[in-house]
Each structure stands twice: as C-alpha cells, then as structure tokens.
Design an enzyme around this catalytic site. Sequence first.
Site, PDB file in Angstrom:
ATOM      1  N   ASP A   1       6.249  -1.933  -6.398  1.00  0.00           N
ATOM      2  CA  ASP A   1       5.173  -1.157  -5.789  1.00  0.00           C
ATOM      3  C   ASP A   1       5.109  -1.310  -4.271  1.00  0.00           C
ATOM      4  OD1 ASP A   1       4.347  -3.800  -5.880  1.00  0.00           O
ATOM      5  OD2 ASP A   1       2.725  -3.463  -7.284  1.00  0.00           O
TER       6      ASP A   1
ATOM      7  N   ASP B   1      -7.106  -8.292 -13.590  1.00  0.00           N
ATOM      8  CA  ASP B   1      -7.576  -7.283 -14.552  1.00  0.00           C
ATOM      9  C   ASP B   1      -6.454  -6.863 -15.504  1.00  0.00           C
ATOM     10  OD1 ASP B   1      -5.972  -5.892 -12.809  1.00  0.00           O
ATOM     11  OD2 ASP B   1      -7.525  -4.499 -12.117  1.00  0.00           O
TER      12      ASP B   1
ATOM     13  N   HIS C   1      -3.373  -5.969 -14.529  1.00  0.00           N
ATOM     14  CA  HIS C   1      -2.416  -4.990 -14.010  1.00  0.00           C
ATOM     15  C   HIS C   1      -1.031  -5.582 -13.834  1.00  0.00           C
ATOM     16  CE1 HIS C   1      -3.825  -6.056  -9.690  1.00  0.00           C
ATOM     17  NE2 HIS C   1      -2.539  -6.343  -9.693  1.00  0.00           N
TER      18      HIS C   1
ATOM     19  N   GLU D   1      -3.227  -0.141 -12.984  1.00  0.00           N
ATOM     20  CA  GLU D   1      -4.579  -0.664 -13.201  1.00  0.00           C
ATOM     21  C   GLU D   1      -5.092  -0.260 -14.590  1.00  0.00           C
ATOM     22  OE1 GLU D   1      -5.780  -2.708 -11.160  1.00  0.00           O
ATOM     23  OE2 GLU D   1      -5.829  -2.043  -9.079  1.00  0.00           O
TER      24      GLU D   1
HETATM   25  C1  GLP Z   1      -0.599  -7.492  -6.687  1.00  0.00           C
HETATM   26  C2  GLP Z   1       0.763  -6.890  -7.045  1.00  0.00           C
HETATM   27  C3  GLP Z   1       1.220  -7.296  -8.419  1.00  0.00           C
HETATM   28  C4  GLP Z   1       1.011  -8.793  -8.603  1.00  0.00           C
HETATM   29  C5  GLP Z   1      -0.462  -9.099  -8.537  1.00  0.00           C
HETATM   30  C6  GLP Z   1      -0.784 -10.576  -8.738  1.00  0.00           C
HETATM   31  O1  GLP Z   1      -1.665  -6.630  -6.874  1.00  0.00           O
HETATM   32  N1  GLP Z   1       0.801  -5.461  -6.936  1.00  0.00           N
HETATM   33  O2  GLP Z   1       2.569  -6.930  -8.596  1.00  0.00           O
HETATM   34  O3  GLP Z   1       1.544  -9.216  -9.823  1.00  0.00           O
HETATM   35  O4  GLP Z   1      -0.958  -8.699  -7.286  1.00  0.00           O
HETATM   36  O5  GLP Z   1      -0.660 -11.269  -7.539  1.00  0.00           O
HETATM   37  P1  GLP Z   1      -0.668 -12.822  -7.392  1.00  0.00           P
HETATM   38  O6  GLP Z   1       0.673 -13.289  -7.881  1.00  0.00           O
HETATM   39  O7  GLP Z   1      -0.819 -13.069  -5.923  1.00  0.00           O
HETATM   40  O8  GLP Z   1      -1.789 -13.343  -8.203  1.00  0.00           O
END
Ligand code: GLP
Length: 243
Positions: free
Chosen positions: A67, A136, A138, A143
Amino acid sequence: MKIYKVKNYEEMSRKAANIISAQVLLKPDCVLGLATGSTPVGAYKQLIEWHKQGDLDFSQVKTVNLDEYKGLTPDNDQSYRYFMNKNLFSGINIAMENTHVPNGAEADSEAACSAYNAMIRDLGGIDLQLLGIGHDGHIGFNEPDSVFPAETHCVDLTPLTIEANKRFFEKAEDVPRQAYTMGIKNIMLARKILLVVSGADKAEILAKAVEGPITPQVPASVLQLHPDVTLVADEAAMSMMKL
Ligand code: GLP
C-alpha cells in the site's frame, strides 16, 4: 495455519527473516510482497545483516508493496516508498526497478490501481506476502467493511487507523485520509503468506482474526481460508488466543 509462538519482538523478527530468506534461497528470482508499519522493521534489519554477511542475494528478487498513502510523493519521508528505501532497499543489493509500491503521486485512483494490478499479474503473482495487522484487523489498508474488496483500490482510512498512524507524523491532521492498497484478492492469490504480530495491544484482534468468524468486519480473518499461512507472533500478541 502454521503457528510459531515466540518470546518477544526480537525472536519474531528473526523467525520472520528466516522464513523470508528461505524463500529467497529456494527461489532467487521470487516475488516478495512486502509491508510497512513498525512490526516488520526488525525482520528487515535482520535481512540486511545477513545480506551484508554474504548469506543473502537479492539481485534477482522483485518486490511489491501492499500500500501507499494517496497524495504522498516518493521523496516525502512519510511515504511508504521512502520507508521501504530507508528500512530495507538501501541496505540490500536489490535493483530499484525491481521494487514496486503503488504510485501515491498519481491523482487518478483508477489509473494508479489498474496499473498496479497489471504489474502484479505481469510479475506472475506473489510468492510470499508479508503482512502485519492493524488494530481493527486491517491488512494492507483493507479496512473493516461489509464486503471484501477485490483488487488494488483507493480507500478512505478509518479514524482508528489515522489515530494509530499519526505517531509517524508531526500531527494527526498531516496523516493522509486516503490510500491505495492491494485488495483481498491480490493478497489471497499470494502462494504463501507470512503474518507477523507483536505486542499485547494486538492480542484481541489477533484472536478474532485467527479464531473468530470469517468476516469483512475483520479483514485479516479471511486468511483462515488461505492454504499456506504462517503466523509468527510473540507471547503478548497471542495471549488471548485459545491455543
Ligand atoms: C499500517 C499499514 C499496514 C500495517 C499496519 C500495522 O496501517 N498499512 O500494512 O500492517 O499499519 O502497523 P504496525 O506494524 O505499525 O502496528
């Protein structure tokens, strides 16, 4: 689902890096699906270290990232392109033209997303997709919703995600409100999936994703339907799972 329960973030990172390096050793021209967020940073550090020791060669590897924030250019230090260059690509011998991140600078969502889908298809699909999980549920930026979105698309980020990601920005208002993300179909077509999760704050959502009902309300729950998923999670993250 293959599950590795490890002690802490360090062990999770090492185990994840082991699995990614096994993929690169077995198929030197593989397509790696990569993720951002803080969770994979330790694994990326380990891969860089093994590369520097001469144990890992990325010269034929291709990568596709999940993304990118819509509206951020690659030179913006909050863009996921910038993150990947800094945390992984600059430390290994990958050819930059073999690395792919959705084009956040493209204002035309339809053009950005269809180009990304075509690129993934042209590469022959993803051999190993690395995933983190949002609070959440995702994956990528898919989402919670009433349906599973299929391929790369433009999403409106939820308030919870904006809140979680604001730590990387100066202030919450700076967090982009939209992003381009691979869809559930792109992710589910990956031949292997590696999900990495760390910390007590992810315990509730991880239990829901892995042991709860499969529903678009918890996007990661769809992974229960994938035939080759490996979960590497630390004890804190697994504290609410039944096993
Ligand atoms: C972001 C990314 C995801 C990631 C998520 C969790 O929103 N788009 O790909 O898995 O956050 O992030 P973290 O690893 O910092 O908890």
